[in-house]
Design a protein around this motif. Structure first.
Motif, PDB file in Angstrom:
ATOM      1  N   ILE A  18      -6.114  12.826  -2.967  1.00  0.00           N
ATOM      2  CA  ILE A  18      -6.753  11.349  -3.074  1.00  0.00           C
ATOM      3  C   ILE A  18      -5.999  10.350  -2.411  1.00  0.00           C
ATOM      4  CG2 ILE A  18      -8.286  12.095  -4.786  1.00  0.00           C
ATOM      5  CD1 ILE A  18      -6.414  10.798  -6.750  1.00  0.00           C
ATOM      6  N   SER A  19      -4.859  10.665  -1.697  1.00  0.00           N
ATOM      7  CA  SER A  19      -3.901   9.655  -1.369  1.00  0.00           C
ATOM      8  C   SER A  19      -3.556   9.846   0.140  1.00  0.00           C
ATOM      9  CB  SER A  19      -2.188   9.983  -2.256  1.00  0.00           C
ATOM     10  OG  SER A  19      -2.827   9.969  -3.482  1.00  0.00           O
ATOM     11  N   SER A  20      -2.912   8.830   0.714  1.00  0.00           N
ATOM     12  CA  SER A  20      -2.518   8.826   2.215  1.00  0.00           C
ATOM     13  C   SER A  20      -1.192   8.095   2.372  1.00  0.00           C
ATOM     14  CB  SER A  20      -3.664   8.128   3.113  1.00  0.00           C
ATOM     15  OG  SER A  20      -3.741   6.884   2.807  1.00  0.00           O
ATOM     16  N   LEU A  21      -0.440   8.516   3.583  1.00  0.00           N
ATOM     17  CA  LEU A  21       0.603   7.694   3.668  1.00  0.00           C
ATOM     18  C   LEU A  21       0.207   6.429   4.554  1.00  0.00           C
ATOM     19  CD1 LEU A  21       3.018  10.546   4.676  1.00  0.00           C
ATOM     20  CD2 LEU A  21       2.822   9.357   2.449  1.00  0.00           C
ATOM     21  N   ARG A  22       1.005   5.457   4.405  1.00  0.00           N
ATOM     22  CA  ARG A  22       0.545   4.205   5.040  1.00  0.00           C
ATOM     23  C   ARG A  22       1.852   3.239   5.461  1.00  0.00           C
ATOM     24  NH1 ARG A  22      -2.606  -0.994   2.302  1.00  0.00           N
ATOM     25  NH2 ARG A  22      -2.071  -2.566   3.799  1.00  0.00           N
ATOM     26  N   ASN A  23       2.068   3.150   6.773  1.00  0.00           N
ATOM     27  CA  ASN A  23       3.124   2.128   7.298  1.00  0.00           C
ATOM     28  C   ASN A  23       2.564   0.986   6.845  1.00  0.00           C
ATOM     29  OD1 ASN A  23       4.868   4.383   8.080  1.00  0.00           O
ATOM     30  ND2 ASN A  23       3.261   4.756   9.872  1.00  0.00           N
ATOM     31  N   PHE A  24       3.725  -0.057   6.785  1.00  0.00           N
ATOM     32  CA  PHE A  24       3.279  -1.564   6.671  1.00  0.00           C
ATOM     33  C   PHE A  24       4.558  -2.160   7.205  1.00  0.00           C
ATOM     34  CE2 PHE A  24       5.969  -0.460   2.767  1.00  0.00           C
ATOM     35  CZ  PHE A  24       6.662  -1.602   2.863  1.00  0.00           C
ATOM     36  N   LYS A  25       4.475  -3.625   7.530  1.00  0.00           N
ATOM     37  CA  LYS A  25       5.477  -4.328   8.226  1.00  0.00           C
ATOM     38  C   LYS A  25       5.551  -5.576   7.264  1.00  0.00           C
ATOM     39  CE  LYS A  25       5.430  -2.560  12.513  1.00  0.00           C
ATOM     40  NZ  LYS A  25       6.473  -1.861  12.827  1.00  0.00           N
ATOM     41  N   ALA A  26       6.903  -6.094   7.290  1.00  0.00           N
ATOM     42  CA  ALA A  26       7.040  -7.365   6.630  1.00  0.00           C
ATOM     43  C   ALA A  26       6.322  -8.394   6.825  1.00  0.00           C
ATOM     44  CB  ALA A  26       8.633  -7.582   7.093  1.00  0.00           C
ATOM     45  N   GLY A  27       5.734  -9.046   5.829  1.00  0.00           N
ATOM     46  CA  GLY A  27       4.641 -10.075   5.964  1.00  0.00           C
ATOM     47  C   GLY A  27       3.270  -9.566   5.731  1.00  0.00           C
ATOM     48  N   GLU A  28       3.102  -8.126   6.102  1.00  0.00           N
ATOM     49  CA  GLU A  28       1.730  -7.524   5.564  1.00  0.00           C
ATOM     50  C   GLU A  28       1.178  -7.669   4.162  1.00  0.00           C
ATOM     51  OE1 GLU A  28      -0.604  -3.348   6.197  1.00  0.00           O
ATOM     52  OE2 GLU A  28       1.168  -3.762   7.360  1.00  0.00           O
ATOM     53  N   VAL A  29       0.011  -8.345   4.085  1.00  0.00           N
ATOM     54  CA  VAL A  29      -0.622  -8.529   2.776  1.00  0.00           C
ATOM     55  C   VAL A  29      -1.201  -7.349   2.273  1.00  0.00           C
ATOM     56  CG1 VAL A  29      -2.059 -10.023   1.484  1.00  0.00           C
ATOM     57  CG2 VAL A  29      -0.614 -11.139   2.964  1.00  0.00           C
ATOM     58  N   PHE A  30      -0.857  -6.549   1.249  1.00  0.00           N
ATOM     59  CA  PHE A  30      -1.585  -5.342   0.511  1.00  0.00           C
ATOM     60  C   PHE A  30      -2.735  -6.023  -0.170  1.00  0.00           C
ATOM     61  CE2 PHE A  30       2.497  -3.598   1.280  1.00  0.00           C
ATOM     62  CZ  PHE A  30       2.115  -2.262   1.824  1.00  0.00           C
ATOM     63  N   PHE A  31      -2.660  -7.014  -0.730  1.00  0.00           N
ATOM     64  CA  PHE A  31      -3.859  -7.629  -1.534  1.00  0.00           C
ATOM     65  C   PHE A  31      -3.469  -8.940  -2.205  1.00  0.00           C
ATOM     66  CE2 PHE A  31      -1.731  -4.641  -4.550  1.00  0.00           C
ATOM     67  CZ  PHE A  31      -1.369  -5.076  -5.605  1.00  0.00           C
ATOM     68  N   HIS A  32      -4.467  -9.813  -2.494  1.00  0.00           N
ATOM     69  CA  HIS A  32      -4.236 -11.086  -3.338  1.00  0.00           C
ATOM     70  C   HIS A  32      -4.457 -10.930  -4.665  1.00  0.00           C
ATOM     71  CE1 HIS A  32      -4.769 -12.151   1.208  1.00  0.00           C
ATOM     72  NE2 HIS A  32      -3.997 -13.055   0.731  1.00  0.00           N
ATOM     73  N   GLU A  33      -3.895 -11.903  -5.517  1.00  0.00           N
ATOM     74  CA  GLU A  33      -4.302 -12.136  -6.813  1.00  0.00           C
ATOM     75  C   GLU A  33      -5.846 -12.363  -6.884  1.00  0.00           C
ATOM     76  OE1 GLU A  33      -2.749 -14.772 -10.882  1.00  0.00           O
ATOM     77  OE2 GLU A  33      -1.950 -14.932  -8.782  1.00  0.00           O
ATOM     78  N   GLY A  34      -6.470 -11.592  -7.737  1.00  0.00           N
ATOM     79  CA  GLY A  34      -7.902 -11.700  -7.832  1.00  0.00           C
ATOM     80  C   GLY A  34      -8.850 -10.830  -7.123  1.00  0.00           C
TER      81      GLY A  34
END
Length: 163
Positions: free
Chosen positions: A31-47
């Motif tokens: 139920i999981s996956s690997l995800r690359n991310f970059k500096a500055g990338e937003v995963f989620f916002h409050e709310g």
């Protein structure tokens, strides 16, 4: 190597996943996956609504929240093997209690929260181990946040000098 095998291989490096039986580790990886991310990338916002629970494999992710009269305040930086997004796995909270943004490029394990809740409900053994681990994470995160808030709102004391 299949994506599930890649996730399993990465999870086996994390000490608390070594407590899981092989079939539980496999179910978590499915139920999981690997995800690359970059500096500055937003995963989620409050709310934001729930979606994924994350474990940092490499890089750094900052957690922040809006504090009235102070604006957005970073209260924690996740590093290798730290996790974030756990509020969306709890049975009552259905929105994010903080925001998350990449600080240093890296890789996370992204686990589908809905499927994780279903897995924990279906198999109480894995549910117990997962939530036992999460209570430790939550307690330590609350302590760090509390100390930072106390520091932020502390009144400076005046130093008296002898004259």
């Amino acid at each position: 190597m299949s994506p599930t095998d890649q996730v399993t291989q990465e999870l086996q490096k994390i000490p608390w996943f070594q407590e899981l039986r092989p079939e539980h580790l496999r179910q978590f990886a499915e139920i999981s996956s690997l995800r690359n991310f970059k500096a500055g990338e937003v995963f989620f916002h409050e709310g934001d609504k729930q979606d994924f629970f994350y474990i940092v494999l490499s890089g750094r992710v900052a957690l922040d929240m809006f504090v009235p009269h102070h604006g957005k305040v970073r209260f924690y930086t996740c590093e290798e093997w730290d996790n974030f997004g756990w509020s969306s796995v709890t049975p009552v909270v259905r929105t994010r209690t903080a925001g998350a943004v990449g600080v240093v490029d890296g890789v996370v394990v992204a686990t589908d929260c809905e499927k994780l809740q279903e897995l924990c409900d279906r198999d109480h053994d894995i549910g117990y181990l997962f939530f036992k681990r999460m209570t430790n994470v939550i307690a330590s995160r609350l302590l760090v946040t509390r100390l930072q808030l106390l520091d932020m709102f502390a009144e400076p004391t005046e130093t008296k000098t002898d004259e």
